[in-house]
Design a protein around this motif. Structure first.
Motif, short mmCIF file in Angstrom:
data_model
loop_
_atom_site.label_atom_id
_atom_site.label_comp_id
_atom_site.label_asym_id
_atom_site.label_seq_id
_atom_site.Cartn_x
_atom_site.Cartn_y
_atom_site.Cartn_z
N LEU A 81 0.83 -1.20 0.00
CA LEU A 81 0.00 0.00 0.00
C LEU A 81 0.86 1.26 0.00
O LEU A 81 1.93 1.28 0.62
N ALA A 82 0.40 2.30 -0.68
CA ALA A 82 1.15 3.57 -0.75
C ALA A 82 0.17 4.73 -0.66
O ALA A 82 -0.32 5.23 -1.68
N PRO A 83 -0.15 5.18 0.56
CA PRO A 83 -1.09 6.30 0.73
C PRO A 83 -0.56 7.59 0.14
O PRO A 83 0.66 7.80 0.06
N CYS A 84 -1.48 8.47 -0.26
CA CYS A 84 -1.09 9.69 -0.97
C CYS A 84 -0.90 10.88 -0.05
O CYS A 84 -0.30 11.88 -0.46
N ASP A 85 -1.43 10.83 1.17
CA ASP A 85 -1.26 11.94 2.11
C ASP A 85 -1.50 11.44 3.52
O ASP A 85 -1.76 10.24 3.74
N ALA A 86 -1.44 12.33 4.50
CA ALA A 86 -1.56 11.93 5.90
C ALA A 86 -2.94 11.38 6.22
O ALA A 86 -3.09 10.41 6.97
N ALA A 87 -3.98 11.99 5.64
CA ALA A 87 -5.35 11.54 5.92
C ALA A 87 -5.55 10.11 5.40
O ALA A 87 -6.12 9.27 6.10
N GLN A 88 -5.06 9.83 4.19
CA GLN A 88 -5.21 8.47 3.69
C GLN A 88 -4.29 7.50 4.43
O GLN A 88 -4.64 6.34 4.61
N ALA A 89 -3.14 7.98 4.88
CA ALA A 89 -2.24 7.13 5.65
C ALA A 89 -2.93 6.61 6.90
O ALA A 89 -2.77 5.45 7.29
N GLU A 90 -3.74 7.47 7.54
CA GLU A 90 -4.48 7.03 8.72
C GLU A 90 -5.46 5.91 8.37
O GLU A 90 -5.56 4.91 9.08
N MET A 91 -6.15 6.07 7.23
CA MET A 91 -7.09 5.04 6.80
C MET A 91 -6.36 3.75 6.43
O MET A 91 -6.85 2.64 6.70
N VAL A 92 -5.19 3.89 5.81
CA VAL A 92 -4.40 2.73 5.41
C VAL A 92 -3.92 1.94 6.63
O VAL A 92 -3.97 0.71 6.64
N VAL A 93 -3.48 2.65 7.66
CA VAL A 93 -3.02 1.98 8.88
C VAL A 93 -4.16 1.19 9.51
O VAL A 93 -3.98 0.04 9.96
N LYS A 94 -5.34 1.78 9.55
CA LYS A 94 -6.50 1.08 10.12
C LYS A 94 -6.86 -0.15 9.30
O LYS A 94 -7.19 -1.21 9.85
N ALA A 95 -6.80 -0.01 7.96
CA ALA A 95 -7.10 -1.15 7.10
C ALA A 95 -6.07 -2.25 7.27
O ALA A 95 -6.40 -3.45 7.28
N ALA A 96 -4.79 -1.86 7.41
CA ALA A 96 -3.72 -2.84 7.61
C ALA A 96 -3.92 -3.58 8.93
O ALA A 96 -3.72 -4.81 9.01
N TYR A 97 -4.31 -2.85 9.96
CA TYR A 97 -4.55 -3.48 11.27
C TYR A 97 -5.68 -4.51 11.18
O TYR A 97 -5.60 -5.58 11.78
N SER A 98 -6.71 -4.19 10.41
CA SER A 98 -7.86 -5.09 10.30
C SER A 98 -7.59 -6.30 9.42
O SER A 98 -8.27 -7.33 9.53
N HIS A 99 -6.61 -6.18 8.54
CA HIS A 99 -6.27 -7.29 7.64
C HIS A 99 -5.43 -8.32 8.37
O HIS A 99 -4.48 -7.98 9.08
N SER A 100 -5.74 -9.58 8.19
CA SER A 100 -4.97 -10.65 8.82
C SER A 100 -3.89 -11.13 7.86
O SER A 100 -4.18 -11.79 6.86
N GLY A 101 -2.65 -10.75 8.15
CA GLY A 101 -1.53 -11.16 7.30
C GLY A 101 -0.56 -10.03 7.07
O GLY A 101 -0.76 -8.89 7.53
N PHE A 121 -10.93 3.78 3.16
CA PHE A 121 -9.97 3.10 2.32
C PHE A 121 -10.21 1.60 2.37
O PHE A 121 -10.49 1.04 3.43
N GLU A 122 -10.10 0.96 1.23
CA GLU A 122 -10.26 -0.49 1.15
C GLU A 122 -9.09 -1.10 0.40
O GLU A 122 -8.74 -0.64 -0.69
N ILE A 123 -8.46 -2.10 0.99
CA ILE A 123 -7.36 -2.79 0.33
C ILE A 123 -7.87 -3.40 -0.98
O ILE A 123 -8.93 -4.03 -1.02
N GLY A 124 -7.12 -3.17 -2.06
CA GLY A 124 -7.51 -3.70 -3.36
C GLY A 124 -8.35 -2.76 -4.19
O GLY A 124 -8.75 -3.11 -5.31
N LYS A 125 -8.58 -1.53 -3.68
CA LYS A 125 -9.38 -0.56 -4.41
C LYS A 125 -8.54 0.63 -4.84
O LYS A 125 -7.70 1.13 -4.08
N ALA A 126 -8.77 1.10 -6.08
CA ALA A 126 -8.21 2.36 -6.56
C ALA A 126 -9.33 3.38 -6.61
O ALA A 126 -10.51 3.01 -6.67
N TYR A 127 -8.97 4.66 -6.58
CA TYR A 127 -9.99 5.71 -6.47
C TYR A 127 -9.78 6.77 -7.56
O TYR A 127 -8.67 7.30 -7.71
N VAL A 128 -10.84 7.03 -8.31
CA VAL A 128 -10.79 8.07 -9.34
C VAL A 128 -10.97 9.42 -8.64
O VAL A 128 -12.03 9.71 -8.09
#
Length: 254
Positions: A81-101, A121-128
């Motif tokens: 995962l590569a978040p684009c800013d601090a706000a998305q980084a927060e969402m990415v960290v939460k998604a990573a925590y919830s993912h098992s692996g 944010f959802e793992i496996g999703k891109a956003y237009v």
């Protein structure tokens, strides 16, 4: 290396460890431990590679991790995962925590705009982030904001770019990307990473198999970085906005 081993051990005791270092050292120096202790074992370890790319600036090429996406996306069981800013980084960290692996999160150093739209944010999703019909721009990390600024400038010149934030590099959202290129017929990628085996390569591989499309990858072209103010380093590397804009225009006319 010891950090990764300890993290793997903690994960087997029920903890959800997050490790953090410069990307050039982790995964750079700890790749074998990540491969065996984390990925092979499917350990629930989250790895943050900070100061990634030449945006690290004055720290120079020894500390500018421009190969980390390549190292991590090749590993079985690893999410990248590569978040684009601090706000998305927060969402990415939460998604990573919830993912098992195993999960790898790429982070950069500069103080950059916080512009992410309010969504989950959802793992496996891109956003237009911007719709357009002239060309598709796929970017990750802080290049997403630059892509939006380039698209804004080109809009005033009659070129409407579709900008996609590819914050999930593995797994890749092939459906969103294919849907975009079906409309625009052309695609360009921006990333502060080696052109070889990064986000652009992941997209090129996917399109080559599922929807052959002309593609241009913009990134670090088979070289190391340099020490200096990160904006000036970007100019030398062809990653500043004027260079990115020129790359889009040249590709449109090619």
């Amino acid at each position: 290396q010891n950090m990764i081993g300890v993290a793997a051990g903690l994960s087997f005791e029920g903890f959800v460890p997050f490790t953090s270092s410069y990307a050039t050292f982790s995964p750079g120096r700890s790749w074998e431990q990540i491969r065996v202790s984390v990925c092979l074992s499917k350990a629930n370890v989250k790895i943050i590679g900070g100061h990634a790319g030449v945006a690290t600036g004055f720290n120079g090429p020894s500390h500018q991790g421009t190969e980390d996406l390549a190292l991590m996306r090749v590993l079985p069981n690893m999410i990248v995962l590569a978040p684009c800013d601090a706000a998305q980084a927060e969402m990415v960290v939460k998604a990573a925590y919830s993912h098992s692996g195993p999960v790898y999160i790429r982070a950069t150093r500069p103080d950059t705009p916080n512009f992410t739209k309010a969504n989950d944010f959802e793992i496996g999703k891109a956003y237009v982030y911007r719709e357009g019909e002239s060309i598709t721009i796929c970017a990750c990390g802080i290049q997403v904001y630059d892509a939006l600024m380039v698209a804004e400038e080109l809009s005033n010149e009659g070129v409407e770019c579709e900008v996609i934030n590819v914050s999930s590099i593995k797994p890749l959202d092939s459906e969103i990307i294919i849907k975009s290129v079906e409309k625009t017929k052309k695609i360009i990628t921006f990333e502060d990473h080696q052109i070889s085996s990064g986000m652009g390569s992941a997209i090129a591989e996917m399109l080559g198999e599922r929807h052959p499309t002309k593609i241009k990858r913009v990134g670090i072209n088979d070289r190391f970085g340099m020490s200096g103010q990160w904006g000036k380093v970007y100019q030398k590397m062809g990653l500043d906005r004027s260079s990115l804009k020129k790359a889009v225009v040249d590709w449109l006319h090619e």
